[in-house]
Design an enzyme around this catalytic site. Structure first.
Site, PDB file in Angstrom:
ATOM      1  N   LYS A  13       4.554 -10.676   2.371  1.00 24.15           N
ATOM      2  CA  LYS A  13       4.891  -9.435   3.083  1.00 24.15           C
ATOM      3  C   LYS A  13       4.177  -8.228   2.469  1.00 24.15           C
ATOM      4  CE  LYS A  13       9.285  -9.766   2.170  1.00 24.15           C
ATOM      5  NZ  LYS A  13       9.254 -11.027   1.405  1.00 24.15           N
ATOM      6  N   ARG A  88      17.063  -6.632   5.102  1.00 25.21           N
ATOM      7  CA  ARG A  88      17.285  -7.959   4.536  1.00 25.21           C
ATOM      8  C   ARG A  88      18.645  -8.511   4.927  1.00 25.21           C
ATOM      9  NH1 ARG A  88      13.461  -7.351  -0.111  1.00 25.21           N
ATOM     10  NH2 ARG A  88      13.049  -9.422  -0.920  1.00 25.21           N
ATOM     11  N   ARG A 127       2.274 -15.377  -9.252  1.00 23.46           N
ATOM     12  CA  ARG A 127       2.252 -13.941  -8.929  1.00 23.46           C
ATOM     13  C   ARG A 127       2.211 -13.112 -10.211  1.00 23.46           C
ATOM     14  NH1 ARG A 127       6.090 -10.906  -4.613  1.00 23.46           N
ATOM     15  NH2 ARG A 127       7.853 -11.655  -5.863  1.00 23.46           N
ATOM     16  N   ARG A 160       6.889 -10.567 -13.039  1.00 22.26           N
ATOM     17  CA  ARG A 160       8.158  -9.886 -12.746  1.00 22.26           C
ATOM     18  C   ARG A 160       9.331 -10.705 -13.269  1.00 22.26           C
ATOM     19  NH1 ARG A 160       8.049  -8.257  -6.482  1.00 22.26           N
ATOM     20  NH2 ARG A 160      10.175  -9.041  -6.665  1.00 22.26           N
ATOM     21  N   ARG A 171      16.837 -16.638  -5.065  1.00 28.63           N
ATOM     22  CA  ARG A 171      16.398 -15.672  -4.054  1.00 28.63           C
ATOM     23  C   ARG A 171      16.109 -16.360  -2.728  1.00 28.63           C
ATOM     24  NH1 ARG A 171      11.618 -13.109  -7.030  1.00 28.63           N
ATOM     25  NH2 ARG A 171      11.416 -11.759  -5.228  1.00 28.63           N
TER      26      ARG A 171
HETATM   27  P1  ADP Z   1       9.797  -9.895  -2.836  1.00 30.87           P
HETATM   28  O1  ADP Z   1       8.524  -9.115  -2.628  1.00 30.87           O
HETATM   29  O2  ADP Z   1       9.617 -11.001  -3.801  1.00 30.87           O
HETATM   30  O3  ADP Z   1      10.403 -10.327  -1.544  1.00 30.87           O
HETATM   31  P2  ADP Z   1      11.047  -7.360  -3.330  1.00 30.87           P
HETATM   32  O4  ADP Z   1      10.146  -6.616  -4.237  1.00 30.87           O
HETATM   33  O5  ADP Z   1      10.984  -7.028  -1.892  1.00 30.87           O
HETATM   34  O6  ADP Z   1      10.821  -8.911  -3.558  1.00 30.87           O
HETATM   35  O7  ADP Z   1      12.556  -7.188  -3.811  1.00 30.87           O
HETATM   36  C1  ADP Z   1      12.948  -7.470  -5.133  1.00 30.87           C
HETATM   37  C2  ADP Z   1      14.462  -7.428  -5.217  1.00 30.87           C
HETATM   38  O8  ADP Z   1      14.933  -6.098  -4.886  1.00 30.87           O
HETATM   39  C3  ADP Z   1      15.194  -8.345  -4.246  1.00 30.87           C
HETATM   40  O9  ADP Z   1      15.325  -9.665  -4.746  1.00 30.87           O
HETATM   41  C4  ADP Z   1      16.555  -7.636  -4.141  1.00 30.87           C
HETATM   42  O10 ADP Z   1      17.354  -7.868  -5.282  1.00 30.87           O
HETATM   43  C5  ADP Z   1      16.152  -6.171  -4.167  1.00 30.87           C
HETATM   44  N1  ADP Z   1      15.928  -5.662  -2.776  1.00 30.87           N
HETATM   45  C6  ADP Z   1      14.740  -5.270  -2.247  1.00 30.87           C
HETATM   46  N2  ADP Z   1      14.910  -4.868  -0.979  1.00 30.87           N
HETATM   47  C7  ADP Z   1      16.226  -5.026  -0.689  1.00 30.87           C
HETATM   48  C8  ADP Z   1      17.031  -4.818   0.469  1.00 30.87           C
HETATM   49  N3  ADP Z   1      16.507  -4.380   1.623  1.00 30.87           N
HETATM   50  N4  ADP Z   1      18.363  -5.086   0.373  1.00 30.87           N
HETATM   51  C9  ADP Z   1      18.912  -5.513  -0.765  1.00 30.87           C
HETATM   52  N5  ADP Z   1      18.216  -5.754  -1.881  1.00 30.87           N
HETATM   53  C10 ADP Z   1      16.888  -5.526  -1.859  1.00 30.87           C
HETATM   54  P1  ADP Z   2       6.235 -10.873  -0.745  1.00 31.46           P
HETATM   55  O1  ADP Z   2       5.978  -9.391  -0.673  1.00 31.46           O
HETATM   56  O2  ADP Z   2       6.559 -11.468   0.594  1.00 31.46           O
HETATM   57  O3  ADP Z   2       7.229 -11.239  -1.779  1.00 31.46           O
HETATM   58  P2  ADP Z   2       3.574 -11.056  -1.945  1.00 31.46           P
HETATM   59  O4  ADP Z   2       2.716 -10.289  -0.985  1.00 31.46           O
HETATM   60  O5  ADP Z   2       3.934 -10.390  -3.220  1.00 31.46           O
HETATM   61  O6  ADP Z   2       4.884 -11.582  -1.166  1.00 31.46           O
HETATM   62  O7  ADP Z   2       2.861 -12.446  -2.236  1.00 31.46           O
HETATM   63  C1  ADP Z   2       3.427 -13.397  -3.152  1.00 31.46           C
HETATM   64  C2  ADP Z   2       2.308 -14.032  -3.999  1.00 31.46           C
HETATM   65  O8  ADP Z   2       1.493 -14.851  -3.175  1.00 31.46           O
HETATM   66  C3  ADP Z   2       1.382 -13.009  -4.627  1.00 31.46           C
HETATM   67  O9  ADP Z   2       0.974 -13.490  -5.883  1.00 31.46           O
HETATM   68  C4  ADP Z   2       0.206 -12.932  -3.646  1.00 31.46           C
HETATM   69  O10 ADP Z   2      -1.008 -12.558  -4.303  1.00 31.46           O
HETATM   70  C5  ADP Z   2       0.140 -14.358  -3.126  1.00 31.46           C
HETATM   71  N1  ADP Z   2      -0.259 -14.442  -1.708  1.00 31.46           N
HETATM   72  C6  ADP Z   2       0.013 -13.576  -0.697  1.00 31.46           C
HETATM   73  N2  ADP Z   2      -0.490 -14.031   0.491  1.00 31.46           N
HETATM   74  C7  ADP Z   2      -1.086 -15.223   0.206  1.00 31.46           C
HETATM   75  C8  ADP Z   2      -1.776 -16.202   1.016  1.00 31.46           C
HETATM   76  N3  ADP Z   2      -1.944 -16.057   2.332  1.00 31.46           N
HETATM   77  N4  ADP Z   2      -2.232 -17.301   0.377  1.00 31.46           N
HETATM   78  C9  ADP Z   2      -2.041 -17.479  -0.963  1.00 31.46           C
HETATM   79  N5  ADP Z   2      -1.402 -16.601  -1.756  1.00 31.46           N
HETATM   80  C10 ADP Z   2      -0.928 -15.488  -1.187  1.00 31.46           C
END
Ligand code: ADP
Ligand code: ADP
Ligand code: ZN
Length: 213
Positions: A13, A88, A127, A160, A171
């Protein structure tokens, strides 16, 4: 253009949202980034959020919804935005729909990036994040130019604390229980679009651009 990104943690995302923001000239709004900035800054909001984030749980809606609505009320969001990590939960989605409707507005697209769980676990272990500017890398699929150094700002990259394999499993189950129902919610609203997130990064973006035009 108002866009919501859906998908499991690690689906890509953030990676895609940054490219969308860049191409269409709209802000990238990530609730995860806002929480992390508050944790780093030692704010009250950060202290509240940290305990949930470290356990892989969601920060309560009472905290999250107000924070996001305040952010999108800022001047730079007036012509649109791409939301990454919000909503979420169903109550978060409903609050957003309601807040927009009060201004006669609505979302344009909810883009769901589909990636199976076993693929996610592999992805998350690679990541790396920049603690200073928030940029995200992957040791294999999106490697920085110099190993472990941020391309943007030169900081040393970190893993992270919530990307530990045990926390990733937690998660993922939170995602299936609380967030996945949003797919049906936005399908019902008629704005759901799905992309295959297992493809390589540029191909996923190509598919996203086909949707957004
Ligand atoms: P990822 O990119 O791995 O999906 P995020 O950076 O979006 O993770 O979020 C990290 C953490 O922050 C989540 O696991 C949750 O604990 C919290 N968080 C982020 N966005 C939300 C939301 N919209 N509602 C509740 N918790 C959130
Ligand atoms: P989210 O925001 O949904 O948690 P991220 O954008 O942080 O996801 O991506 C999670 C991990 O996967 C990061 O290390 C990113 O560089 C990698 N990644 C993202 N898109 C791809 C893809 N299409 N193929 C392989 N790795 C990816
Ligand atoms: Zn950086």
């Amino acid at each position: 253009m108002k866009i919501v990104m859906l998908g499991a943690p690690g689906a890509g995302k953030g990676t895609q949202a940054i490219k969308i923001a860049d191409k269409y000239g709209i802000p990238h709004v990530s609730t995860g980034d806002i929480f992390r900035a508050n944790i780093k800054g030692g704010t009250e909001l950060g202290k509240k959020a940290k305990s949930y984030i470290d356990k892989g749980e969601l920060v309560p809606d009472e905290v999250t919804i107000g924070m996001l609505l305040d952010r999108i009320a800022e001047e730079d969001c007036k012509d649109g935005y791409v939301l990454d990590g919000f909503p979420r939960t169903i109550p978060q989605a409903e609050s957003l729909t309601k807040a927009l409707a009060e201004k006669g507005e609505k979302l344009d697209y909810a883009i769901d990036i589909e990636v199976p769980d076993d693929n996610i676990v592999k992805r998350m272990s690679g990541r790396r994040a920049c603690p200073k500017c928030g940029a995200t890398y992957h040791i294999v699929y999106a490697a920085p130019k110099v190993p472990n150094v941020c391309d943007n700002c030169g900081s040393e990259l970190i893993i992270r604390s919530d990307d530990k394999p045990e926390t990733v499993q937690d998660r993922l189950s939170v995602y299936h229980k609380q967030t996945e129902p949003l797919i049906a919610y936005y399908k019902e609203e008629g704005i759901l679009r799905t992309v295959d997130g297992t493809q390589d990064l540029p191909k996923v973006f190509e598919d996203v651009v086909k949707i957004l035009g």
